[in-house]
Motif scaffolding. Structure first.
Motif, mmCIF file in Angstrom:
data_model
loop_
_atom_site.group_PDB
_atom_site.id
_atom_site.type_symbol
_atom_site.label_atom_id
_atom_site.label_comp_id
_atom_site.label_asym_id
_atom_site.label_seq_id
_atom_site.Cartn_x
_atom_site.Cartn_y
_atom_site.Cartn_z
ATOM 1 N N TYR A 92 0.826 -1.200 0.000
ATOM 2 C CA TYR A 92 0.000 0.000 0.000
ATOM 3 C C TYR A 92 0.865 1.257 0.000
ATOM 4 O O TYR A 92 0.636 2.194 -0.774
ATOM 5 C CB TYR A 92 -0.973 0.029 1.187
ATOM 6 N N MET B 1 -8.552 -11.890 2.438
ATOM 7 C CA MET B 1 -7.627 -10.768 2.221
ATOM 8 C C MET B 1 -8.361 -9.440 2.282
ATOM 9 O O MET B 1 -7.870 -8.448 1.805
ATOM 10 C CB MET B 1 -6.934 -10.894 0.853
ATOM 11 N N GLY B 2 -9.585 -9.435 2.869
ATOM 12 C CA GLY B 2 -10.252 -8.144 3.072
ATOM 13 C C GLY B 2 -11.265 -7.816 2.007
ATOM 14 O O GLY B 2 -11.395 -8.487 0.986
ATOM 15 N N GLU B 3 -11.945 -6.682 2.261
ATOM 16 C CA GLU B 3 -13.036 -6.243 1.396
ATOM 17 C C GLU B 3 -12.481 -5.421 0.232
ATOM 18 O O GLU B 3 -11.665 -4.510 0.443
ATOM 19 C CB GLU B 3 -13.983 -5.398 2.244
ATOM 20 N N VAL B 4 -12.948 -5.741 -0.961
ATOM 21 C CA VAL B 4 -12.440 -5.030 -2.144
ATOM 22 C C VAL B 4 -13.600 -4.445 -2.935
ATOM 23 O O VAL B 4 -14.584 -5.136 -3.225
ATOM 24 C CB VAL B 4 -11.647 -5.995 -3.067
ATOM 25 N N LYS B 5 -13.469 -3.160 -3.273
ATOM 26 C CA LYS B 5 -14.474 -2.501 -4.121
ATOM 27 C C LYS B 5 -13.757 -1.830 -5.288
ATOM 28 O O LYS B 5 -12.618 -1.345 -5.126
ATOM 29 C CB LYS B 5 -15.236 -1.449 -3.322
ATOM 30 N N TYR B 29 -14.813 -9.083 -5.454
ATOM 31 C CA TYR B 29 -14.910 -7.626 -5.275
ATOM 32 C C TYR B 29 -16.299 -7.150 -5.648
ATOM 33 O O TYR B 29 -17.040 -7.831 -6.366
ATOM 34 C CB TYR B 29 -13.859 -6.906 -6.127
ATOM 35 N N HIS B 58 -9.478 -1.085 -0.893
ATOM 36 C CA HIS B 58 -9.137 -2.338 -0.212
ATOM 37 C C HIS B 58 -9.196 -2.092 1.286
ATOM 38 O O HIS B 58 -8.417 -1.307 1.819
ATOM 39 C CB HIS B 58 -7.728 -2.794 -0.657
ATOM 40 N N ASN B 59 -10.110 -2.777 1.949
ATOM 41 C CA ASN B 59 -10.349 -2.554 3.381
ATOM 42 C C ASN B 59 -10.538 -1.067 3.675
ATOM 43 O O ASN B 59 -9.985 -0.534 4.654
ATOM 44 C CB ASN B 59 -9.180 -3.113 4.207
ATOM 45 N N GLY B 60 -11.284 -0.409 2.826
ATOM 46 C CA GLY B 60 -11.618 0.996 3.040
ATOM 47 C C GLY B 60 -10.542 1.976 2.631
ATOM 48 O O GLY B 60 -10.728 3.192 2.756
ATOM 49 N N THR B 76 -0.044 -7.483 -3.668
ATOM 50 C CA THR B 76 -0.854 -7.830 -2.487
ATOM 51 C C THR B 76 -1.340 -9.269 -2.557
ATOM 52 O O THR B 76 -1.263 -10.014 -1.578
ATOM 53 C CB THR B 76 -2.049 -6.861 -2.385
ATOM 54 N N TRP B 77 -1.867 -9.679 -3.748
ATOM 55 C CA TRP B 77 -2.297 -11.062 -3.937
ATOM 56 C C TRP B 77 -1.185 -11.769 -4.685
ATOM 57 O O TRP B 77 -1.242 -11.966 -5.903
ATOM 58 C CB TRP B 77 -3.638 -11.085 -4.690
#
Lengths: 244, 230
Positions: A92, B1-5, B29, B58-60, B76-77
């Motif tokens: 990030y 691996m968290g929330e993805v939008k 996503y 990703h995660n907000g 990340t992935w």
């Protein structure tokens, strides 16, 4: 290591070459610096960067890498065992560093270019009582409003960096790195911009200027940037040549 | 691996490359479609600097600029398929051509599409010149990075769909098999990858959109906003 393993095709006044020099110095990489005559580009340059035919080009083990921000990332990855890292390891934070280097790349050069090319003619004519040719007169006559507009846009863009900096020492936090390297060469143009624009960048964006000065305390930066007065004179000379 | 939008528009080739990246990595996503004439407060909050799409959340936490997003997804992935090669020189080469696409190839194509008469002829020369460099870079390779597709294929992937649809919409052919044999072969191969094949925007809707753009209804939007947001 044989210094000729690493070659930089360079031009002393190029902001983009300065980025590469800073990165190489940060990593302590020895290299052979070849100054290009941009009016008469070398065969080596044309061969190593056939797409854009531009400097900087880094040649490592005979292979070329072009585009300054891409070269800086390459330097970080090829000499990843050498401290300091230029990019954060966290994906990030790395993305953030890339975003800001990309922001600088997109915005700042264009406005600087507009500033210096379009409005310096005005200054030459006033300072040196040069014969104003028709072209210069036409440009000169539309100066006032356009200059103010360019200044506003420039400061607006610098203010984005001002806000991003906040209380941080460098753009990404406590460590100097990729995003700072993308921006800091422009500091040697500030004198020219302030003289032409009749403004104080420090007054408008004090945090940006403090950040630039902090970067200049690093030897890698201070040794890679030319004297701002020399840059200003070079610009004037270039434009003088165009108007005579 | 968290929330993805993913904030995107339905037609943007820059959003598509992110869609491909997420699907190829098997990332779940949520899609949020933006109307660029009426941007959501979320978009303005997540991309205050450029106010553009695509934006990955990703995660907000937002990541902006499609090439930055692609590298972020890749890092990340990072198990399984990797888009960028490991070798620093190969990575630098991939980034160089990606920048060439985004700053030269695509904008020159867009200008060619949006102009008329002599201006269009001049714009055509430029885009062909750019494509010739790409053609040369593809020589002897199945995909941009070799035997397996990766980062650069995602970046250049828009070539598989958009020029063809524009040709159908306004009879403007660009990619000639004789002039660009490597590119045309690549287009067939990459276009055959299931994730790519299944995600193109609706062709009729695209044709309608291109007509509108040319008829001047879209022109205000596309000169005001950078093509990235389209």
């Amino acid at each position: 290591m044989d210094v000729s393993e690493v070659v930089l095709l360079d031009f002393w006044a190029s902001l983009f070459c300065m980025r590469v020099k800073i990165a190489l110095a940060e990593k302590g990489v020895q290299y052979d610096c070849k100054e290009e005559n941009l009016a008469n580009k070398s065969q080596l340059l044309l061969q190593m960067n056939p797409v854009h035919k531009k400097i900087p080009v880094l040649i490592h083990h005979g292979k070329p890498i072009s585009e300054s921000n891409i070269i800086v990332q390459y330097i970080d990855e090829a000499w990843q065992n050498k401290h300091p890292p230029l990019l954060p390891s966290d994906p990030y934070l790395k993305a953030q560093a890339r975003f800001w280097a990309d922001f600088v790349d997109k915005k700042v050069p264009i406005i600087c270019h507009i500033f210096l090319l379009r409005f310096s003619i005005d200054l030459i004519c006033v300072e040196k009582n040069t014969q104003i040719n028709d072209g210069a007169r036409r440009i000169w006559s539309t100066k006032g409003e356009e200059l103010e507009k360019a200044k506003r846009e420039f400061i607006e863009w610098l203010n984005v960096l001002e806000e991003q900096l906040g209380d941080k020492a460098y753009l990404m936090g406590e460590s100097f790195g990729y995003a700072d390297i993308a921006m800091v060469p422009f500091y040697c143009w500030f004198y020219a911009l302030e003289t032409i624009g009749k403004m104080s960048i420090e007054k408008e964006c004090p945090k940006v200027v403090a950040w630039m000065k902090r970067c200049m305390e690093r030897e890698s930066v201070s040794k890679s940037l030319p004297d701002p007065h020399k840059v200003y004179e070079f610009r004037l000379q270039k434009l003088n040549n165009k108007t005579t | 691996m968290g929330e993805v939008k993913l904030f995107r528009t339905w037609s943007s080739p820059f959003a598509l490359r992110v869609v491909w990246a997420l699907k190829l990595k098997g990332v779940e996503y949520e899609t949020i479609y933006e109307d660029l004439a009426n941007k959501s407060s979320s978009l303005l909050e997540y991309n205050p600097v450029h106010k553009k799409v695509p934006v990955l959340l990703h995660n907000g936490i937002p990541i902006c600029e499609s090439l930055v997003i692609l590298e972020y997804i890749d890092e990340t992935w990072n198990e399984g398929v990797r888009f960028l090669p490991k070798d620093p020189l190969a990575r630098a080469t991939a980034r160089f051509w990606a920048k060439f696409n985004d700053e030269q190839v695509f904008p020159s194509f867009f200008r060619y599409f949006m102009r008329q008469g002599e201006d269009q002829e001049k714009a055509k020369e430029k885009v062909l010149e750019n494509l010739k460099f790409v053609e040369e870079h593809l020589k002897g390779k199945k995909f941009f990075d070799g035997e397996v597709f990766g980062f650069l294929d995602l970046v250049f992937g828009w070539l598989v769909c958009y020029p063809g649809v524009i040709n159908k919409a306004i009879n403007l052919k660009l990619l000639d098999e004789q002039m660009f044999p490597n590119l045309c072969t690549w287009m067939e191969q990459f276009g055959d990858v299931p994730v790519i094949k299944e995600t193109w925007p609706d062709e009729e809707a695209l044709i309608h959109k291109f007509h509108k753009m040319r008829e001047g209804l879209g022109i205000y939007i596309y000169t005001k906003l950078r093509y990235e947001a389209s």
